[in-house]
Every structure is written in C-alpha cells, then in structure tokens.
Design an enzyme around this catalytic site. Structure first.
Site, PDB file in Angstrom:
ATOM      1  CB  SER A 195      -0.932   0.024   1.215  1.00 48.79           C
ATOM      2  OG  SER A 195      -0.195  -0.075   2.425  1.00 48.79           O
ATOM      3  CG  HIS A 222      -0.586   4.022   4.547  1.00 46.32           C
ATOM      4  ND1 HIS A 222      -1.814   3.524   4.933  1.00 46.32           N
ATOM      5  CD2 HIS A 222       0.037   3.013   3.878  1.00 46.32           C
ATOM      6  CE1 HIS A 222      -1.934   2.272   4.512  1.00 46.32           C
ATOM      7  NE2 HIS A 222      -0.830   1.947   3.866  1.00 46.32           N
ATOM      8  CG  ASP A 267      -3.738   5.636   6.728  1.00 44.67           C
ATOM      9  OD1 ASP A 267      -2.563   5.367   7.057  1.00 44.67           O
ATOM     10  OD2 ASP A 267      -4.275   5.147   5.716  1.00 44.67           O
TER      11      ASP A 267
END
Length: 370
Positions: free
Chosen positions: A39, A338, A335
C-alpha cells in the site's frame, strides 16, 4: 535529510522545483519505471480486486490530490511511488496494471513508460494479507504480471530494444511491512528468526525472477519502524502500555533491513549487471522522529485521519466520520499505517539524493545515471 534545519516548506518547494524542471524538459532520467509492493506504493490496483478489504478509493483519501480525487492511494495526496517518479522526470507513478488491462485502448502506449503492480495488503510471501484483506496481489503474481507486460513490450519494440530499455529502467520494490505486521495483527506466535529465514529465500527468488526478465536496476525500500505507526501505538495502549513505539515490530523491521542488505550484496556480486540502491527507511524515519520540528512537523504520534487512540484504530473513511486534522502538513502520519504526503516528499528526496548515511551503495539519482 542530513540537514535538520531544512523546513517542510523548503523541502516541498525543492521537490516541486526538481520535478517540474525534469517534466518541462520533456525527458525522463530512465526509459521506464516498474513498481512492485504494498500500500505504500499502490496507486489504485486494489480498486479492481472484487472482494478486497484493502481499499482507499474513498474520502478523505486524496483530499490533497489534484481535484481531491480518491484514487486508491493511501495518502492525503501523492505517495512515494509518485514522488520518486516525479524526481525521475515522470508526471507521477505509472498506472496500475489492472487499470491498464481494463482500458486496453491506452495499454500499449502506457506500458512503454512503466507500470505499477503494487497491491495494498500484499507482501513477499504469497499468504501475506489474505486473512486480513481477503484479496491482494502478492509479489509473485505481480512479477507474473510484469512478465506479460514484458512480452507485450517485446511485441511492440522487438526483443533487442526491449532488453536495452529494461536494462536502463528502474524497478522499485517497497516490501516487508505487511509480512512483518501480519503476525502481530493476527496474533501469530512467530519468532523473528523464523520469519527472516522464511522471507530471505522467497525475496531472493523474486529478485532473481525480475533479473531473468531483464531488470538490472533495483531501488529497494524495506520496512520502516512500523512499531511506531499510529496503529502500533494504539495497540500498545490497548494492551496496557502508554502508547509508546512497540519494540518487537521494530526489531523485526531492523532485522529485515539486515537480511535485504546482505542479500543484495551477494546477488550483485553473482550478477555483475545488477545495480541497486537500498534505502535505510528505518533509519531515515527514526531520524525524523528525533528532529521532526526542524522539518516542519508538529505531530508525529497521532494520524491526521482516523479514529480511536492516536487515530490509529479506525480507517480514514468519510462514511465512518473519522477525525480529520486541519493542517495535513503538520502530521507525519496520514492514517493508522501510512505517511502523509509531506512525509512522503521528504523521504523521496532522501532516497533520491541521500548520502551513504541512508543509501547503500548509491542513491536513486545515481542509480538512474549509473
């Protein structure tokens, strides 16, 4: 990053100047970039995976992206794949492979400049992410997708020209975080030595497979100090701690850097055409923790967007009414897992121009011009 008096504003301005200068010259530093991983570098792959829970194609993700579009990036704006691509002279990260196969009208032209295969939640190991997120594209499958792209490029340009272009292209791999985090998230009793012994041969095979397909220049981003992300701090607090960094995941991340470092040294001696740039993302991030105010950050523990302790429990999904900070540039984390775009830009500059304190044996700029 060796100069802690550089402010965020200065750093961001430098990123923009470098990027726009390269773009305006109309030429990139390398023929193409191919991106693999999780991600941290996914730019929308998982949008095309039916049934996956690893998604970011909803607000507030992308709030600072052009036109505030939630593209599937786990960021308030661009991610590290975009920032590095910009420094290499491209507009942003290449499109996701699964986007391209769903838009065949642009496929043949787009693949010549690169493809992004990264999938949120995935890892080096085939099983990583599957229990938590249901569907991901593991690295083995990402490399198989690249093999198909390579065949298509060869059909367009011929084998000789394809091999030449691929040898000059950069292959970026952001790896290891989910392989390390999954045992902690799932409560698996897995020792550090066992996990490292499992990851080493599998990652070796992935790199060798890419080499056999024509890759020669590798940019490697191993795990950051994931024990210090908001998720880990919230987990520590829920287990009776004080919200400090979790020691064990960080020890795993440090151990992973060591085995990757050793692996790359060994492979590059065996494969003389192989060149690489290994970023010590762990060390880079820990330096920022210690000197964050010098880089314009005010908050390094709490995520900008999320809910629960440190905004590290709930996801940044507008529909779930998360907390959203007013100034995203102040926060190191976007978040629960990340980095913010501000932190990403700083990391990209270090990877691209950093010295041997953080980059081994050369930085990404040198790799592009070796």
């Amino acid at each position: 990053m060796a100069r802690p008096n550089i402010t965020y504003a200065t750093t961001f301005s430098l990123v923009i100047a470098v990027c726009m200068g390269a773009i305006n010259m109309g030429r990139a530093a390398v023929p193409a970039i191919f991106i693999f991983g999780d991600s941290t570098v996914d730019v929308g792959t998982n949008n095309y995976l039916n049934g996956t829970a690893a998604l970011a194609n909803f607000p507030y993700n992308g709030i600072d992206f052009p036109e505030s579009i939630s593209t599937g990036r786990f960021s308030n704006g661009y991610n590290i794949a975009d920032a590095l691509a910009m420094l290499l002279g491209f507009e942003r990260s290449p499109e996701p492979y699964l986007y391209l196969v769903n838009h065949m009208s642009v496929y043949r032209n787009k693949i010549l400049k690169g493809v992004n295969f990264a999938s949120a939640g995935s890892g080096i190991l085939d099983d990583t992410g599957k229990k938590l997120w249901k569907r991901v594209v593991p690295m083995r499958k990402q490399i198989q997708q690249f093999a198909l792209v390579r065949r298509n490029i060869s059909e367009i340009k011929g084998e000789k020209e394809t091999a030449k272009d691929l040898s000059k292209s950069i292959f970026i791999l952001s790896v290891g975080s989910n392989d390390i985090l999954d045992p902690f998230r799932l409560g698996t009793n897995l020792t550090k030595d066992h996990l490292m012994a499992t990851l080493h041969p599998v990652f070796h095979q992935h790199l060798k497979n890419l080499y056999d397909l024509g890759a020669r220049r590798f940019g490697i981003l191993p795990a950051a100090p994931i024990g210090c992300c908001p998720y880990s701090r919230a987990l520590d607090k829920s287990e009776g701690g004080d919200g400090a960094c979790m020691t064990e995941p960080n020890e795993f991340a440090r151990a992973f850097y060591i085995i990757v470092d050793s692996l790359l040294e060994s492979m590059s001696s065996e494969l003389p055409e192989m060149k690489y740039s290994l970023g010590n993302v762990y060390k880079m991030t820990k330096f920022i923790f210690k000197n964050y105010r010098s880089y314009g950050f005010k908050e390094i523990r709490k995520a900008c967007c999320g809910s629960g302790d440190y905004n590290g429990v709930g996801y940044c999904n507008e529909a779930q009414k998360p907390n959203l900070c007013k100034n995203r540039k102040d926060h190191l984390f976007w978040d629960l897992y990340h980095p913010s775009e501000a932190a990403t830009n700083l990391s990209a500059l270090t990877l691209y121009y950093g010295d041997n304190k953080y980059m081994k044996p050369i930085n990404f700029h040198m790799l592009a011009n070796v």
